[in-house]
Structures are given as C-alpha cells and as structure tokens.
Design a protein around this motif. Sequence first.
Motif, mmCIF file in Angstrom:
data_model
loop_
_atom_site.group_PDB
_atom_site.id
_atom_site.type_symbol
_atom_site.label_atom_id
_atom_site.label_comp_id
_atom_site.label_asym_id
_atom_site.label_seq_id
_atom_site.Cartn_x
_atom_site.Cartn_y
_atom_site.Cartn_z
ATOM 1 N N UNK A 82 0.823 -1.211 0.000
ATOM 2 C CA UNK A 82 0.000 0.000 0.000
ATOM 3 C C UNK A 82 0.858 1.263 0.000
ATOM 4 N N UNK A 83 1.939 1.239 0.773
ATOM 5 C CA UNK A 83 2.805 2.413 0.850
ATOM 6 C C UNK A 83 3.461 2.695 -0.501
ATOM 7 N N UNK A 84 3.945 1.651 -1.152
ATOM 8 C CA UNK A 84 4.566 1.845 -2.465
ATOM 9 C C UNK A 84 3.535 2.345 -3.476
ATOM 10 N N UNK A 85 2.319 1.800 -3.395
ATOM 11 C CA UNK A 85 1.279 2.220 -4.328
ATOM 12 C C UNK A 85 0.931 3.687 -4.124
ATOM 13 N N UNK A 86 0.847 4.097 -2.874
ATOM 14 C CA UNK A 86 0.542 5.491 -2.567
ATOM 15 C C UNK A 86 1.631 6.411 -3.109
ATOM 16 N N UNK A 87 2.885 6.006 -2.933
ATOM 17 C CA UNK A 87 4.006 6.799 -3.428
ATOM 18 C C UNK A 87 3.953 6.940 -4.948
ATOM 19 N N UNK A 88 3.719 5.821 -5.626
ATOM 20 C CA UNK A 88 3.640 5.845 -7.082
ATOM 21 C C UNK A 88 2.454 6.699 -7.562
ATOM 22 N N UNK A 89 1.314 6.518 -6.909
ATOM 23 C CA UNK A 89 0.119 7.265 -7.303
ATOM 24 C C UNK A 89 0.325 8.762 -7.149
ATOM 25 N N UNK A 90 0.918 9.169 -6.028
ATOM 26 C CA UNK A 90 1.168 10.592 -5.810
ATOM 27 C C UNK A 90 2.161 11.137 -6.828
ATOM 28 N N UNK A 91 3.128 10.308 -7.210
ATOM 29 C CA UNK A 91 4.096 10.724 -8.221
ATOM 30 C C UNK A 91 3.406 10.967 -9.561
ATOM 31 N N UNK A 92 2.497 10.065 -9.924
ATOM 32 C CA UNK A 92 1.751 10.216 -11.175
ATOM 33 C C UNK A 92 0.906 11.489 -11.142
ATOM 34 N N UNK A 93 0.183 11.691 -10.046
ATOM 35 C CA UNK A 93 -0.685 12.854 -9.919
ATOM 36 C C UNK A 93 0.113 14.158 -9.975
ATOM 37 N N UNK A 94 1.254 14.182 -9.298
ATOM 38 C CA UNK A 94 2.091 15.378 -9.291
ATOM 39 C C UNK A 94 2.639 15.672 -10.685
ATOM 40 N N UNK A 95 3.015 14.619 -11.382
ATOM 41 C CA UNK A 95 3.560 14.804 -12.732
ATOM 42 C C UNK A 95 2.482 15.318 -13.686
ATOM 43 N N UNK A 96 1.270 14.793 -13.553
ATOM 44 C CA UNK A 96 0.178 15.245 -14.421
ATOM 45 C C UNK A 96 -0.189 16.695 -14.130
ATOM 46 N N UNK A 97 -0.073 17.101 -12.866
ATOM 47 C CA UNK A 97 -0.362 18.490 -12.506
ATOM 48 C C UNK A 97 0.606 19.436 -13.215
ATOM 49 N N UNK A 98 1.827 18.985 -13.439
ATOM 50 C CA UNK A 98 2.816 19.796 -14.145
ATOM 51 C C UNK A 98 2.454 19.961 -15.620
ATOM 52 N N UNK B 134 -0.614 20.527 -16.530
ATOM 53 C CA UNK B 134 -1.865 21.307 -16.486
ATOM 54 C C UNK B 134 -3.121 20.451 -16.426
ATOM 55 N N UNK B 135 -3.005 19.223 -15.925
ATOM 56 C CA UNK B 135 -4.191 18.418 -15.649
ATOM 57 C C UNK B 135 -4.712 18.836 -14.277
ATOM 58 N N UNK B 136 -5.946 19.302 -14.212
ATOM 59 C CA UNK B 136 -6.503 19.820 -12.969
ATOM 60 C C UNK B 136 -6.730 18.702 -11.951
ATOM 61 N N UNK B 137 -6.578 19.051 -10.670
ATOM 62 C CA UNK B 137 -6.721 18.060 -9.604
ATOM 63 C C UNK B 137 -8.103 17.409 -9.610
ATOM 64 N N UNK B 138 -9.162 18.203 -9.872
ATOM 65 C CA UNK B 138 -10.507 17.632 -9.863
ATOM 66 C C UNK B 138 -10.806 16.814 -11.117
ATOM 67 N N UNK B 139 -9.854 16.771 -12.058
ATOM 68 C CA UNK B 139 -10.005 15.929 -13.240
ATOM 69 C C UNK B 139 -9.262 14.605 -13.088
ATOM 70 N N UNK B 140 -8.757 14.340 -11.894
ATOM 71 C CA UNK B 140 -8.102 13.066 -11.585
ATOM 72 C C UNK B 140 -8.896 12.405 -10.467
ATOM 73 N N UNK B 141 -9.497 11.264 -10.749
ATOM 74 C CA UNK B 141 -10.352 10.590 -9.770
ATOM 75 C C UNK B 141 -9.978 9.121 -9.653
ATOM 76 N N UNK B 142 -10.081 8.596 -8.449
ATOM 77 C CA UNK B 142 -9.895 7.156 -8.252
ATOM 78 C C UNK B 142 -11.151 6.442 -8.730
ATOM 79 N N UNK B 143 -10.996 5.551 -9.692
ATOM 80 C CA UNK B 143 -12.143 4.794 -10.189
ATOM 81 C C UNK B 143 -12.221 3.408 -9.558
ATOM 82 N N UNK B 144 -11.087 2.937 -9.019
ATOM 83 C CA UNK B 144 -11.084 1.618 -8.374
ATOM 84 C C UNK B 144 -9.834 1.488 -7.515
#
Length: 208
Positions: A41-57, A59-69
Amino acid sequence: MSVQRSQTLVVTGTGSVTGKPDLVTIQLGIITHAEQLADAQAENTTRSQSVISRLAMLDVQENDIQTSSYTVSPQYDYIDGQQRFRDYEVHHQLRVTSRAVSSIGSIIDAAVQSGATEVFSLQFGIEQITDLYEQALSKAVENAKAHAQALATAAEVVLNHVPVTIQEVLQSEAVPFAVQMGKMAAAPRIEPGTLEIRATVTVMYSYR
C-alpha cells in the motif's frame, strides 16, 4: 381505432454530424506487490502521488483526476496441488480527464514514466455536445420523413406530413477507443481525428 391503425406507417430515421474532440479521458493503473500489505500500500501510494504530481505539471486539474477503483488482493502460487501465499497486490485505477487533446501522448508517457503500470483505456469526447446532437436529431427526423414519403409514393397513397408520433431512440453518443500500452521508449503519437455524433428516431405517419 382499427381503421386508423391500418392507415399508419412507422419509419426509422438516422442522422449524424461530426465534431472535433476537445476532451480526452484515460484510465491509468498502478499495481504494486509486497509480502506485507502495508508495504504494498505504501509503495502504491508513493507511485500514485508521483503520477498525480507529474500530471499536474502538464496542467491536468486536480478535480479531473479521480480514483475509479482501488483493490487489495492476496496472490497465491499453486505448488503440488497446494495453495501457497506469494504476496499482496494493490491495484489503484485513476480516471484522468484532460482538455489538452493534442498533448495526450505526452500525458500518457509522463504517467508511465512516473509510476503508472497500465494505460488501458482512452476515450475522446466533445464537452459541449448538445448542439451537435440536436443537429444530428434534426437530420434524423428529415431522414425519417424522406423514408415515409418514398413508401407512400411506392404505395400510391397520400402521406400526412404532420407526424402522429416521434420517438427518440436513446443510444451511446460516443464509442470508446481502447488501447493497451506498456512501457514506452517515447511518447506515443495519438491522432484524435473527428467524432461522429449519431441520432436515431422512430416516426409514425398517417396516410390516406
């Protein structure tokens, strides 16, 4: 009533228009494994946050990124007919929407390079689709009217051009374009092209 019913005909009309996509949705997956659930779980959280942070760079808006599963499942090996625990798998799926349609290849590449292990769906869309759909609907009605007139002419009857009923046939407005991708050496080139917006109606006419 039976006489009136015998003097009606039912036709189906279709219409379509095309539009340029201005919206794209992708499904990303982050899969991690570890013998200890907390580690997976910890590794998954780290990877997920890395993906989200990279997408924010990008210009992908935070509210346009949602957990679907988000699923956690133990994995087993079967050795000599016996089930043996191997590790835990954590599978986090993100639904990402972007309006930078021309940059979708770079977005996918950035997601994979920053920790995503799956890119398993890609769908183009049009954000303001109502006007285009109504144009397709109008064409569908005209198409149905042409069919009805052709039938009436062939049967040598007089068509009443005011419909008795018009029924819209509800259907999906867009068909997803699915892709499967693994690690990529370079950003993929993805051409959105155009989308076809379709409408279908069923129309009943009377005749004499």
